[in-house]
Design a protein around this motif. Structure first.
Motif, PDB file in Angstrom:
ATOM      1  N   THR A 107      62.335  89.471  70.830  1.00 51.06           N
ATOM      2  CA  THR A 107      62.750  88.310  69.769  1.00 51.06           C
ATOM      3  C   THR A 107      62.831  87.014  70.412  1.00 51.06           C
ATOM      4  O   THR A 107      63.236  86.110  69.955  1.00 51.06           O
ATOM      5  N   HIS A 108      62.482  86.821  71.724  1.00 44.65           N
ATOM      6  CA  HIS A 108      62.303  85.542  72.372  1.00 44.65           C
ATOM      7  C   HIS A 108      60.905  85.171  73.023  1.00 44.65           C
ATOM      8  O   HIS A 108      60.095  86.215  73.324  1.00 44.65           O
ATOM      9  N   VAL A 109      60.692  83.920  73.303  1.00 49.03           N
ATOM     10  CA  VAL A 109      59.752  83.470  73.886  1.00 49.03           C
ATOM     11  C   VAL A 109      60.221  82.947  75.268  1.00 49.03           C
ATOM     12  O   VAL A 109      61.404  82.991  75.477  1.00 49.03           O
ATOM     13  N   SER A 110      59.162  82.970  76.194  1.00 52.14           N
ATOM     14  CA  SER A 110      59.576  82.558  77.610  1.00 52.14           C
ATOM     15  C   SER A 110      60.049  80.963  77.565  1.00 52.14           C
ATOM     16  O   SER A 110      59.537  80.201  76.691  1.00 52.14           O
ATOM     17  N   PRO A 111      60.960  80.788  78.304  1.00 58.42           N
ATOM     18  CA  PRO A 111      61.555  79.216  78.567  1.00 58.42           C
ATOM     19  C   PRO A 111      60.215  78.267  78.801  1.00 58.42           C
ATOM     20  O   PRO A 111      60.577  77.142  78.337  1.00 58.42           O
ATOM     21  N   ALA A 112      59.085  78.559  79.498  1.00 58.31           N
ATOM     22  CA  ALA A 112      58.223  77.868  79.533  1.00 58.31           C
ATOM     23  C   ALA A 112      57.139  77.374  78.126  1.00 58.31           C
ATOM     24  O   ALA A 112      56.530  76.288  78.232  1.00 58.31           O
ATOM     25  N   GLU A 113      57.469  78.092  76.965  1.00 57.47           N
ATOM     26  CA  GLU A 113      56.742  77.882  76.032  1.00 57.47           C
ATOM     27  C   GLU A 113      57.787  77.060  75.101  1.00 57.47           C
ATOM     28  O   GLU A 113      58.855  76.928  74.923  1.00 57.47           O
ATOM     29  N   LYS A 114      57.014  76.089  74.303  1.00 59.77           N
ATOM     30  CA  LYS A 114      57.788  75.022  73.408  1.00 59.77           C
ATOM     31  C   LYS A 114      57.853  75.862  72.360  1.00 59.77           C
ATOM     32  O   LYS A 114      57.053  76.138  71.411  1.00 59.77           O
ATOM     33  N   PRO A 115      58.926  76.182  71.631  1.00 61.85           N
ATOM     34  CA  PRO A 115      59.391  76.574  70.595  1.00 61.85           C
ATOM     35  C   PRO A 115      59.034  75.925  69.301  1.00 61.85           C
ATOM     36  O   PRO A 115      59.320  74.692  69.247  1.00 61.85           O
ATOM     37  N   ALA A 116      58.270  76.575  68.294  1.00 68.27           N
ATOM     38  CA  ALA A 116      57.763  75.818  66.955  1.00 68.27           C
ATOM     39  C   ALA A 116      58.887  76.275  65.863  1.00 68.27           C
ATOM     40  O   ALA A 116      59.345  75.145  65.212  1.00 68.27           O
ATOM     41  N   ILE A 117      59.541  77.321  66.161  1.00 70.74           N
ATOM     42  CA  ILE A 117      60.664  77.684  65.205  1.00 70.74           C
ATOM     43  C   ILE A 117      61.610  78.228  66.114  1.00 70.74           C
ATOM     44  O   ILE A 117      61.537  79.313  66.619  1.00 70.74           O
ATOM     45  N   GLU A 118      62.918  78.299  65.941  1.00 72.12           N
ATOM     46  CA  GLU A 118      64.033  78.559  66.316  1.00 72.12           C
ATOM     47  C   GLU A 118      65.114  78.999  65.232  1.00 72.12           C
ATOM     48  O   GLU A 118      65.591  78.038  64.660  1.00 72.12           O
ATOM     49  N   LEU A 119      65.908  80.063  65.280  1.00 71.93           N
ATOM     50  CA  LEU A 119      66.773  80.437  64.468  1.00 71.93           C
ATOM     51  C   LEU A 119      67.700  81.251  65.198  1.00 71.93           C
ATOM     52  O   LEU A 119      67.912  81.758  66.126  1.00 71.93           O
ATOM     53  N   GLN A 120      69.086  80.676  65.083  1.00 68.16           N
ATOM     54  CA  GLN A 120      70.297  81.075  65.688  1.00 68.16           C
ATOM     55  C   GLN A 120      71.309  81.627  64.821  1.00 68.16           C
ATOM     56  O   GLN A 120      71.916  80.808  63.978  1.00 68.16           O
ATOM     57  N   LEU A 146      60.072  81.395  68.140  1.00 66.65           N
ATOM     58  CA  LEU A 146      58.655  81.665  67.958  1.00 66.65           C
ATOM     59  C   LEU A 146      58.078  80.380  68.676  1.00 66.65           C
ATOM     60  O   LEU A 146      58.198  79.321  68.388  1.00 66.65           O
ATOM     61  N   ALA A 147      56.965  80.589  69.678  1.00 71.64           N
ATOM     62  CA  ALA A 147      56.311  79.628  70.495  1.00 71.64           C
ATOM     63  C   ALA A 147      55.229  78.995  69.708  1.00 71.64           C
ATOM     64  O   ALA A 147      54.610  79.355  68.630  1.00 71.64           O
ATOM     65  N   SER A 148      55.120  77.622  70.073  1.00 73.94           N
ATOM     66  CA  SER A 148      54.067  76.675  69.344  1.00 73.94           C
ATOM     67  C   SER A 148      52.829  77.190  69.500  1.00 73.94           C
ATOM     68  O   SER A 148      52.542  77.709  70.648  1.00 73.94           O
ATOM     69  N   GLY A 149      51.859  77.490  68.307  1.00 72.78           N
ATOM     70  CA  GLY A 149      50.751  78.047  68.640  1.00 72.78           C
ATOM     71  C   GLY A 149      50.366  79.500  68.553  1.00 72.78           C
ATOM     72  O   GLY A 149      49.239  80.022  68.484  1.00 72.78           O
ATOM     73  N   ARG A 166      68.285  78.159  51.953  1.00 71.65           N
ATOM     74  CA  ARG A 166      69.228  77.565  53.226  1.00 71.65           C
ATOM     75  C   ARG A 166      70.236  78.799  53.406  1.00 71.65           C
ATOM     76  O   ARG A 166      70.586  79.457  52.658  1.00 71.65           O
ATOM     77  N   PRO A 167      70.229  78.795  54.879  1.00 71.94           N
ATOM     78  CA  PRO A 167      71.199  79.921  55.430  1.00 71.94           C
ATOM     79  C   PRO A 167      72.618  79.767  54.941  1.00 71.94           C
ATOM     80  O   PRO A 167      73.114  78.423  54.744  1.00 71.94           O
ATOM     81  N   ASP A 168      73.656  80.646  54.845  1.00 69.44           N
ATOM     82  CA  ASP A 168      75.129  80.392  54.785  1.00 69.44           C
ATOM     83  C   ASP A 168      75.585  80.063  56.133  1.00 69.44           C
ATOM     84  O   ASP A 168      76.540  79.210  55.892  1.00 69.44           O
ATOM     85  N   ALA A 169      75.068  80.530  57.016  1.00 67.12           N
ATOM     86  CA  ALA A 169      75.329  80.322  58.397  1.00 67.12           C
ATOM     87  C   ALA A 169      74.221  80.286  59.515  1.00 67.12           C
ATOM     88  O   ALA A 169      73.557  80.789  59.173  1.00 67.12           O
ATOM     89  N   GLY A 170      74.399  79.689  60.684  1.00 68.60           N
ATOM     90  CA  GLY A 170      73.653  79.498  61.564  1.00 68.60           C
ATOM     91  C   GLY A 170      72.511  78.539  61.696  1.00 68.60           C
ATOM     92  O   GLY A 170      72.882  77.647  60.766  1.00 68.60           O
ATOM     93  N   THR A 171      71.957  78.301  62.423  1.00 69.77           N
ATOM     94  CA  THR A 171      70.847  77.013  62.501  1.00 69.77           C
ATOM     95  C   THR A 171      69.521  77.582  62.530  1.00 69.77           C
ATOM     96  O   THR A 171      69.121  78.619  63.160  1.00 69.77           O
ATOM     97  N   VAL A 172      68.723  76.788  61.740  1.00 68.93           N
ATOM     98  CA  VAL A 172      67.334  76.874  61.733  1.00 68.93           C
ATOM     99  C   VAL A 172      66.687  75.601  62.084  1.00 68.93           C
ATOM    100  O   VAL A 172      66.880  74.533  61.549  1.00 68.93           O
ATOM    101  N   ARG A 173      65.887  75.622  63.241  1.00 71.30           N
ATOM    102  CA  ARG A 173      65.272  74.436  63.826  1.00 71.30           C
ATOM    103  C   ARG A 173      63.626  74.602  63.766  1.00 71.30           C
ATOM    104  O   ARG A 173      63.097  75.482  64.179  1.00 71.30           O
ATOM    105  N   VAL A 174      62.870  73.697  63.047  1.00 71.43           N
ATOM    106  CA  VAL A 174      61.378  73.814  63.167  1.00 71.43           C
ATOM    107  C   VAL A 174      61.069  72.592  63.480  1.00 71.43           C
ATOM    108  O   VAL A 174      61.278  71.537  63.188  1.00 71.43           O
ATOM    109  N   ALA A 175      59.926  72.811  64.557  1.00 69.05           N
ATOM    110  CA  ALA A 175      59.223  71.685  65.166  1.00 69.05           C
ATOM    111  C   ALA A 175      60.383  70.231  65.722  1.00 69.05           C
ATOM    112  O   ALA A 175      60.306  69.193  65.547  1.00 69.05           O
ATOM    113  N   GLY A 176      61.433  70.942  66.158  1.00 70.77           N
ATOM    114  CA  GLY A 176      62.603  70.216  66.666  1.00 70.77           C
ATOM    115  C   GLY A 176      63.438  69.625  65.819  1.00 70.77           C
ATOM    116  O   GLY A 176      64.377  69.056  66.342  1.00 70.77           O
TER     117      GLY A 176
END
Length: 243
Positions: free
Chosen positions: A5-18, A41-44, A69-79
């Protein structure tokens, strides 16, 4: 192929859900769909979302695209934190960053193929909307169908128009919800080939919902959902053993 469920820290996330929670419906009919989903999810990267019917795959995809839209949590896309945007802001953001391909095409029936593809470009204020639409239709093999209306096109042709419309703004992220679900096997395979070819050409991040494990296997990574939660490989193996 990755299934964690995770990408490596070196990869730039395109999509992040928390810790995303989402329920749909009202009162007694309200159903808890997504349950504490965290995903990066990593970019590309090309990611296949798989799981049984009702597992929350399409809802998760629509949440990533800012259509739910989620009821709770964070959705970050392209920063961008999507929760910080109002509806107009979300629409503008999607137009710039996210291309969406649906199972049911969602073409405007009173518009030609050219007009359908030009529509998001016009909404974004592009002065060359029709020239770009024509280029995209040629790119998906529809140079001779530009002036046809959706009802005059086959299912495969309609999906090609929908793909051209999705990629015309050159989005960072392309999401597809069962894009071959309404097509025969041969036509579906050509659509899959087209989506992956366009993704490779443009370096876009691809998120694909599918029931077809062979299609998911074409992706760099598979994420499995069950009952609204991300399933680890060990959980999937255990479920398969019980079945």
């Amino acid at each position: 192929m990755m299934s964690d469920t995770h990408v490596s820290p070196a990869e730039k996330p395109a999509i992040e859900l928390q810790d995303v929670e989402l329920s749909l419906g009202r009162a007694a009919a309200r159903v808890h769909i997504l349950k504490g989903v965290s995903l990066s999810l990593a970019s590309g990267q090309a990611t296949g979302l798989v799981g049984p019917s009702g597992s929350g795959k399409s809802t998760l995809l629509m949440t990533m695209a800012g259509l739910e839209r989620p009821d709770a949590g964070t959705v970050r896309v392209a920063g961008q934190d999507l929760g910080a945007l109002d509806e107009d802001g979300l629409a503008v953001f999607r137009g710039r960053h996210i291309g969406i391909v649906f199972q049911s095409f969602h073409l405007v029936p009173t518009m030609t193929a050219r007009e359908n593809v030009a529509l998001p470009l016009e909404l974004a204020g592009a002065g060359d909307a029709f020239a770009r639409a024509e280029a995209e239709l040629r790119n998906v093999g529809l140079s001779d169908r530009m002036d046809h209306y959706p009802a005059q096109l086959s299912g495969g042709e309609q999906q090609r128009v929908a793909i051209a419309r999705a990629v015309a703004p050159n989005p960072d992220i392309l999401v597809a919800d069962e894009p071959t679900g309404n097509l025969d096997e041969s036509t579906g395979r050509s659509i899959v080939d087209l989506i992956f070819a366009l993704r490779r050409e443009r370096g876009a991040t691809l998120v694909l919902v599918t029931h077809d494990l062979s299609l998911a296997a074409l992706c760099d990574r598979t994420v499995r959902l069950r009952a609204g939660r991300i399933e680890t490989q060990a959980q999937a193996d255990a479920a398969a053993a019980v079945a």
